[in-house]
Design a protein around this motif. Sequence first.
Motif, short mmCIF file in Angstrom:
data_model
loop_
_atom_site.label_atom_id
_atom_site.label_comp_id
_atom_site.label_asym_id
_atom_site.label_seq_id
_atom_site.Cartn_x
_atom_site.Cartn_y
_atom_site.Cartn_z
N PRO A 1 1.08 50.39 -35.19
CA PRO A 1 2.40 49.93 -34.78
C PRO A 1 3.49 49.90 -36.15
CG PRO A 1 0.47 48.72 -33.92
CD PRO A 1 0.00 49.75 -35.00
N ALA A 2 2.85 49.83 -37.41
CA ALA A 2 4.03 49.63 -38.27
C ALA A 2 4.56 51.03 -38.54
CB ALA A 2 3.28 49.12 -39.72
N THR A 3 3.79 52.20 -38.76
CA THR A 3 4.18 53.35 -38.62
C THR A 3 5.35 53.63 -37.57
OG1 THR A 3 2.38 54.35 -39.94
CG2 THR A 3 3.73 56.00 -38.96
N SER A 4 4.79 53.23 -36.24
CA SER A 4 5.75 53.33 -35.15
C SER A 4 7.16 52.62 -35.17
CB SER A 4 5.05 53.01 -33.85
OG SER A 4 4.09 53.99 -33.58
N ALA A 5 7.04 51.59 -35.75
CA ALA A 5 8.47 50.81 -35.97
C ALA A 5 9.26 51.33 -37.09
CB ALA A 5 7.86 49.25 -36.62
N GLY A 6 8.87 52.07 -38.16
CA GLY A 6 9.38 52.90 -39.14
C GLY A 6 10.19 53.72 -38.41
N PHE A 7 9.26 54.65 -37.52
CA PHE A 7 9.98 55.79 -36.63
C PHE A 7 10.82 55.27 -35.81
CE2 PHE A 7 9.55 58.15 -32.63
CZ PHE A 7 10.02 58.96 -32.89
N ALA A 8 10.71 54.12 -35.07
CA ALA A 8 11.75 54.05 -33.98
C ALA A 8 12.88 53.42 -34.64
CB ALA A 8 11.09 52.59 -33.17
N ALA A 9 13.09 52.97 -35.58
CA ALA A 9 14.22 52.74 -36.41
C ALA A 9 15.01 53.79 -36.72
CB ALA A 9 13.63 51.79 -37.61
N ALA A 10 14.18 55.00 -37.48
CA ALA A 10 14.89 56.14 -37.96
C ALA A 10 15.45 56.90 -36.78
CB ALA A 10 13.71 57.13 -38.78
#
Length: 335
Positions: A320-329
């Motif tokens: 989820p942490a990686t996905s959160a960064g991706f979603a923001a990008a």
Amino acid sequence: MTPPGPDLRHHGDVEATPGLVDLAVNVRAGAPPAWLREVLHAAVDASASYPDPRRARAAVAAAHDRPEDEVLLTAGAAETFTLVARALAPRRAVVVHPSFTEPEAALRAHRHPVERHLLAPPSYLLTPPPADADLVVLGNPTNPTSVLHPADDVAALCRPGRTVVLDEAFADTDPGEPQSLAGRRDLPGLLVVRSLTKTWGLAGLRVGYALGPPELVAALAAVQPHWPVSTPALAALEACAGAATTPWAHELAAHRQALLDLLPDGVRVVGQPRSSFVLLQVPDADRVRQRLREAGYAVRRGDTFPGLEPDHLRVAVRDPATSAGFAAALAAALG
């Protein structure tokens, strides 16, 4: 020869430039589990001798409750598609798309004419291919759509005089594998292709296997090189056969839902994702993909898959942490 159109030899590893967060390759992130690394290290020490496949074949057969003559060990699941192209002479070969492109590429490389049976958006659920096709190839769950077809629908494709090559490389991403046909011995002409690449993070080891009728397995083995599977790969097969994947599959499902919940407005999720990746439809996808790269994220372009459009992107499920960064990008790239 391959007709004009999508580049069938383009795969996600081309997009996964070192230094970028890799969401382009739909393989379990990180190194294999510690216990499996120990197995591999010991196998390297035993690699002075030629590979002996007997224990690995027995382990795979036991895991799927099948006789050993129904098991073919391969250097990655992709090798099976080449062996099929070498061993068979289909009159009417049909590949169900969108799907992994190596089966069609292998058939065309061996000069077999290939027809594409395109599944319809937005569900991309299986529909029957031509009734007189004597070779049908499909994946379940399907790469790149992440769609999981009902087992009964896939089983209905099998009939005397037809070979059905079923790519189950991602089958163990579905908790408990209720839609898998790997244990079905009653379906004529069914060849199930499996891989250790996705779940165990072993893409570089090249290890997989196929399950099918003894006469079909023997025909594929007859065109396979000697010693096709290395000693470390055989050790991995023996160790992973029957190993529990359901806990990881449940964790994956939770991580996939977290990714879906984080996606910004303007992004459409294609179908109902059930595997370790999701297919997204975004406006101006090529520009978005380039902006994501500039932000440090690699995703898989979708336009090299027959049946998809340039506005498709495939994204691997991560924590989820990686996905959160991706979603923001992604939100910034869309803006």
